[in-house]
Design an enzyme around this catalytic site. Structure first.
Site, mmCIF file in Angstrom:
data_model
loop_
_atom_site.group_PDB
_atom_site.id
_atom_site.type_symbol
_atom_site.label_atom_id
_atom_site.label_comp_id
_atom_site.label_asym_id
_atom_site.label_seq_id
_atom_site.Cartn_x
_atom_site.Cartn_y
_atom_site.Cartn_z
ATOM 1 N N ASP A 196 8.967 -6.835 -1.570
ATOM 2 C CA ASP A 196 8.430 -5.683 -2.798
ATOM 3 C C ASP A 196 8.595 -6.694 -4.080
ATOM 4 O OD1 ASP A 196 7.555 -3.352 -3.624
ATOM 5 O OD2 ASP A 196 9.403 -3.360 -4.694
ATOM 6 N N GLU A 235 4.656 -9.437 -2.780
ATOM 7 C CA GLU A 235 3.775 -9.236 -3.787
ATOM 8 C C GLU A 235 3.916 -10.199 -4.917
ATOM 9 O OE1 GLU A 235 3.322 -4.438 -4.308
ATOM 10 O OE2 GLU A 235 5.372 -5.087 -4.652
#
Ligand code: CA
Length: 667
Positions: free
Chosen positions: A351, A380
């Protein structure tokens, strides 16, 4: 926003010089002695001589271990003073093997005793992760665990990733699953809807995906494990105990063995079905600031701060961790290694990965691939706010060429295919918006350098940032933002459902034929809606749970997905592994028609049985007619239909591609 998990901002753009951190504190952190957990001996171990505690807390003036016989609401049965040891640690020992007991630490800092904490390395806990538990991990292993293995993955591009939340998959009454919302849901075979369509793990097998990507499954904060009948929902992007499974997904959060054993049973069941398990990991921030387990063991150290000593906030969740500091880096590296070793995890999705530094991510990849070369790592490639970490050190999408064995999500293809993620009404290539043809081409070549692709015309990134297709995850939607069904509804206001399903097919056909690794989010294959809720992180099950009766209602769409996955699996040409191969084997046709992209994959690319695969996307509202060379073509996809074995033969000449559809042929 303590319980955020929204990841809405997409600040991959390089911002101005970041705020400088506090120089005095930085020097203090850098001077602290460290202790690597490479041998897994931090905090608590049990051997024949008893139970041993070793806490990393370099500035603690004093520290104690508190021993309990229950997981909460009870007084300690013993309190052991810790003594200063090497590498910034304090130690304490008990001559007994304290299996069945619980423990916490507390440290004295600046003359004050801080609140109790289970530490940062608790591997089992009781309710709400308040106290760490001492259990024999071998008793949590399912039968056959020693021989358990995930699927073999030759290349990242061979994976087909299916992102899911435990509750989404099983909570709806139509799932027919007994252990709704639990790890055990995916251990149940033969589950069906009332009309007999398969659900759960059988559904995943039928669809043909290779890996499930489970949303945060470590212990998180926002669901009260002592009140499970409240049925509270959360995505779980609010970490508490990074090395313990989340209690609300177990059948008994008070029993520390249950969450560990049941998560392993889920993984074993998926492995037995040939499916790998990728964990969503959120090392970039914690649910709370001063009260987090990091803060209660080594105040300040694990976080980045601004010059005024306030928490910096690149996560937009109130704080950000400091992966560049040695002990934090060691924590991340050894935490993922622990999950790979103890739980046989097959991949990790980071993340807000750009909050971490490049060097840490490279060590993560290197160490994980020593354990298992099949482990897939992606993240990400952006932050949700500015960070004191210099841009050049961030594990950004634009820096991915410096990270071997790590992939990033392509927001380029995502936004080009369906329209901008934050503007619900915006359309994309697949829904008739012109001007995105070049970004579709960027997606097709997985953001690698290609002589026929002009990156200056790209929607998001303006250069070929990937050095290999193995560095790109292609998708049109994930848990964030509007799901595909709702995005199509919002951006095609006067359309029929049939028209939107047609657009969904074209959108995913672009994803699954592009170079890189395809990724879908659960329920897209049955046209699941979240009623227009774009950030459903704490929405009730009525919004999030997938209604599995949609599978028979939209059976034709489900079959399309199944065949699309089969098509990709049967043609290695869609799964090339080097930028050189892509540049050599992909040739774009100069159509110069709005909303049309046409290309060939030539030369039996990547060992494909086909000399040539021709792919033509028509995202416009008029038919596109072209001529193909004479030959023995086989049409695999046409006008919203698909069959990897072939729909019909075609001898070349004039052919028309209807509006909003893909044509795929081989020869
Ligand atoms: Ca929890």
């Amino acid at each position: 926003m303590a319980f955020c998990g929204l990841n809405l901002l997409n600040l991959s753009a390089v911002s101005a010089a970041p705020a400088a951190p506090n120089a005095t504190d930085e020097a203090r952190y850098a001077a602290m002695p460290t202790y690597s957990n490479k041998n897994n001996d931090l905090e608590m171990t049990v051997d024949n001589n008893g139970t041993h505690f070793r806490l990393w807390s370099p500035e603690a003036e004093n520290a104690q271990v508190l021993i309990y016989t229950s997981d909460r609401n009870s007084a300690p049965v013993d309190t052991i003073d810790m003594v200063r040891s090497s590498g910034g640690t304090l130690t304490a020992d008990s001559p007994k093997q304290l299996y069945g007991h619980f423990y916490t630490f507390r440290i004295k800092h600046n003359g004050k005793w801080l609140a109790e904490t289970p530490g940062v390395w608790a591997k089992a806990t009781g309710t709400n992760g308040e106290r760490a538990a001492i259990i024999d991990f071998r008793l949590t292993d399912p039968i056959g665990w020693n021989d358990d293995k995930g699927p073999k993955l030759e290349n990242y591009t061979d994976a087909v990733v299916y992102e899911m939340h435990h509750r989404d998959m099983s909570m709806h009454p139509s799932s027919g699953i007994v252990h709704k919302g639990k790890f055990l849901a995916l251990t149940e075979h033969g589950t069906t809807t009332e009309s007999g369509t398969s659900t759960g793990i059988d559904h995943l097998k039928e669809l043909g995906i290779t890996h499930v990507h489970i949303l945060p499954s470590f212990d998180y904060n926002s669901v009260d494990e002592s009140n499970l009948p409240a049925n509270k929902y959360n995505w779980g992007y609010d970490p508490v105990n990074y090395n313990t499974p989340e209690g609300s997904y177990s059948t008994d959060p008070a029993n520390p063995m249950a969450r560990v054993a049941e998560m392993k049973r889920m993984i074993k069941a998926l492995h037995d079905a040939g499916i790998g398990v990728i964990m969503d990991v959120v090392y970039n921030h914690t649910a709370t600031n001063d009260d987090s387990n990091f803060s209660l063991t080594a105040p300040g150290y694990y976080y980045r701060h601004r010059a005024d000593r306030s928490y910096s906030d690149a996560s937009a969740c109130g704080n950000e961790t400091a992966s560049e500091r040695e002990q934090m880096r060691d924590f991340i590296v050894n935490s993922v290694k622990y999950w790979a070793n103890e739980y046989h995890i097959d991949g990790f999705r980071f993340d807000l990965m750009a909050i971490h530094d490049i060097e840490t991510m490279n060590i993560v990849a290197e160490e994980l691939h020593k354990i298992n070369p099949n482990i897939i790592i992606y993240g990400e490639g952006w932050t949700a706010g500015d960070s004191p970490l210099p841009v050049g050190q961030r594990a950004l999408k634009e820096n991915v060429a410096k990270m071997d064995g790590i992939a990033v999500f392509s927001d380029d293809i995502r936004d080009a295919v369906k329209g901008h993620f934050s503007d619900a009404a915006d359309r994309g290539f697949a829904t008739g918006k012109p001007g995105l043809e070049e970004t579709i081409k960027i997606g097709i070549v997985a953001s690698t350098a290609h002589p026929q692709v002009d990156y200056s015309k790209g929607n998001n990134s303006k250069f070929a940032y990937a050095s290999s297709p193995e560095q790109i995850i292609n998708y049109v939607s994930c848990h964030d933002d509007l799901c595909l069904t709702d995005k199509l509804a919002a951006s095609m206001p006067n359309s029929t459902e049939a028209e939107r399903i047609r657009a969904a097919k074209l959108a995913q056909t672009i994803v699954f034929t592009s170079q890189g690794t395809p990724f879908i989010t659960a329920g897209e294959e049955v046209f699941r809606s979240k009623q227009g809720v774009h950030n459903s992180y704490c929405s009730p099950d009525s919004i999030n749970a997938i209604d599995w009766t949609l599978k028979s209602k939209n059976a034709e769409l489900f079959d399309y997905y199944r065949n699309l996955i089969a098509l990709r699996k049967s043609h290695p040409a869609f799964r090339m592994t080097s930028a050189e191969d892509i540049a050599k084997n992909i040739r774009f046709d100069n159509t110069n028609i709005q909303n049309v992209v046409s290309y060939s994959i030539l030369n039996n690319a990547n060992g494909d049985s086909s000399k040539e695969i021709k792919v033509i996307f028509n995202g416009g509202d008029k038919p596109y007619t072209t001529r193909l060379k004479k030959g023995n073509w086989k049409i695999l996809a046409e006008d919203g239909n698909i069959d990897p074995e072939g729909l019909r033969d075609f001898n070349g000449g004039s052919i028309s591609i209807p509006p909003c559809s893909a044509l795929i042929l081989t020869r």
